[in-house]
Write an enzyme that holds these catalytic residues in place. Structure first.
Site, PDB file in Angstrom:
ATOM      1  N   TYR A 179      17.363  11.420 -14.568  1.00  0.00           N
ATOM      2  CA  TYR A 179      18.231  10.686 -13.645  1.00  0.00           C
ATOM      3  C   TYR A 179      19.584  11.385 -13.496  1.00  0.00           C
ATOM      4  O   TYR A 179      20.121  11.482 -12.389  1.00  0.00           O
ATOM      5  CB  TYR A 179      18.425   9.242 -14.126  1.00  0.00           C
ATOM      6  N   ARG A 212      22.120  15.290  -5.970  1.00  0.00           N
ATOM      7  CA  ARG A 212      22.574  14.417  -4.881  1.00  0.00           C
ATOM      8  C   ARG A 212      24.069  14.592  -4.652  1.00  0.00           C
ATOM      9  O   ARG A 212      24.532  14.710  -3.505  1.00  0.00           O
ATOM     10  CB  ARG A 212      22.239  12.963  -5.229  1.00  0.00           C
ATOM     11  N   TYR A 221      31.972   6.193 -12.132  1.00  0.00           N
ATOM     12  CA  TYR A 221      31.570   5.997 -13.534  1.00  0.00           C
ATOM     13  C   TYR A 221      32.134   7.137 -14.387  1.00  0.00           C
ATOM     14  O   TYR A 221      32.163   8.289 -13.946  1.00  0.00           O
ATOM     15  CB  TYR A 221      30.040   6.024 -13.660  1.00  0.00           C
ATOM     16  N   ARG A 269      27.696   0.026  -3.311  1.00  0.00           N
ATOM     17  CA  ARG A 269      27.006  -1.199  -3.741  1.00  0.00           C
ATOM     18  C   ARG A 269      26.260  -1.859  -2.593  1.00  0.00           C
ATOM     19  O   ARG A 269      25.270  -2.557  -2.798  1.00  0.00           O
ATOM     20  CB  ARG A 269      28.005  -2.175  -4.355  1.00  0.00           C
ATOM     21  N   GLU A 281      16.203  -4.695 -12.115  1.00  0.00           N
ATOM     22  CA  GLU A 281      17.171  -4.381 -11.060  1.00  0.00           C
ATOM     23  C   GLU A 281      16.696  -5.080  -9.786  1.00  0.00           C
ATOM     24  O   GLU A 281      15.502  -5.193  -9.556  1.00  0.00           O
ATOM     25  CB  GLU A 281      17.178  -2.858 -10.893  1.00  0.00           C
TER      26      GLU A 281
END
Ligand code: 3EB
Length: 356
Positions: free
Chosen positions: A166, A173, A226, A239, A346
């Site tokens: 990940y 990305r 983050y 979000r 999730e």
């Protein structure tokens, strides 16, 4: 499984256009169909279909449909096997660009991409190249604003040379967005990144001609901010994205989990994580100001997708959601790995808002 009322009477002999004017009114972009009813759909008015997303066991993949089809190797946990059918109120045009199959209708472009595993390339390289192709396509086509991305990769929590897959995905990305001069607190799409059982990178996405509005959650540090402990490059997503096309206002809600600030809450407690996740979703809905909507008001024109890491948490998730949601709101439950090891579930969503 909660299904919109219109599905109960779905007649596969009806064309999509008739179906829409009869029951899918006003124009709906996404609808859930029983997988077995699709043969009727594919033979009629294909130009109204933007694309189809199937889950495990779905047999349409690789067929010669004019529209893009992507099968995700994930099990549906409810008995009824559904697939996502993306519909267009106007006729769609279809194309392919560097392996990305797409449909566009003047307002939005819907694209799908499947990249089989290629041994010598790292996850970050494969992700970077795929994102570059997607960014290339949206620039060339004029649908320049990314609204929503769905990312599915194998062994998402697996580790290689000290970096999780990940985190490697996030590296690739991030690099593609940075090179395209993305302004991270304005241009990032909503997203999900989920681990699947088998090989290959699978991505589908929506881009639009008009920009959406990026929305963040005040209870959470924006993912793109983050701290380093979660990886050398932060996850590049918003979000939620608020859109307006075809006279409709929709909120595309990213995968939302039990994270407050930047930390996971309630590790090893699926019920606690579900509760915190719903508080987070409500916090995003509250950011809509005047058009804010309550979670328990979501109706048949909305959809939530719940990913649970362990099958045994399906029961509790389904039960707790049934206590919170209006029964008319469709929910799909899928088994998938969440990108942080301590996250058990999730929830993502598409939420239709009242006209402004
Ligand atoms: C989180 O809030 C949970 O990397 O695209 C959720 C949705 C998560 C999307 C992504 C990651 C992504 O950080 C994980």
């Amino acid at each position: 499984m909660n299904l919109p009322a219109r599905m109960g009477s779905f007649d596969p002999s009806l064309g999509v256009t008739q179906q829409r004017s009869a029951r899918l009114d006003p124009p709906v972009y996404l609808t859930l169909f029983p997988a077995e009813a699709l043969s009727g759909l594919t033979n009629t008015k294909p130009a109204s279909v933007l694309g189809i997303i199937g889950f495990d066991g779905f047999s349409e993949s690789g067929t010669d449909t004019p529209y893009p089809v992507l099968t995700l190797p994930m099990s549906s946990l409810d008995e009824q096997k559904l697939c996502e059918v993306w519909l267009s109120p106007q006729p769609a045009r279809y194309g392919e660009h560097q392996g990305i199959r797409y449909a566009c209708n003047g307002d939005i472009l819907f694209g799908c991409f499947y990249l089989p595993e290629q041994e010598p390339d790292s996850v970050e390289t494969r992700t970077y190249r795929t994102y570059c192709r997607i960014l290339d396509l949206i620039r060339l086509s004029g649908y320049t604003h990314l609204i929503r991305m769905w990312n599915y990769l194998p062994r998402i929590n697996g580790e290689y040379l000290g970096l999780e897959n990940y985190q490697r995905f996030c590296l690739g990305r991030h690099q593609a967005f940075a090179e395209a001069d993305y302004v991270f607190d304005r241009d990032l799409p909503a997203a999900s990144a989920i681990g699947t059982g088998t090989e290959g990178l699978r991505i589908y996405f929506i881009a639009s001609r008009a920009p959406g509005r990026q929305i963040e959650n005040p209870r959470q540090v924006s993912a793109y901010r983050y701290p380093l402990q979660y990886g050398p490059r932060s996850p590049s997503f918003s979000r939620a994205t608020l859109t307006e096309f075809g006279g409709e206002r929709q909120l595309y809600l990213s995968g939302t989990a039990s994270i407050v600030g930047h930390e996971t809450l309630h590790p090893e407690d699926a019920a606690g994580q579900l509760r915190e996740t719903l508080i987070n979703i409500q916090a995003v809905l509250n950011e809509l100001g005047q058009s804010r909507i309550r979670l328990d008001e979501l109706g048949p024109d909305c959809m939530l997708k719940v990913y649970v890491r362990h099958r045994e948490h399906f029961g509790i998730a389904k039960q707790r959601l049934a206590e919170t949601l209006n029964p008319s709101c469709p929910v799909i439950f899928l088994q998938g790995d969440i990108c942080r090891r301590d996250l058990l579930l999730e929830i993502e969503g598409i939420i239709r808002l009242p006209r402004s």
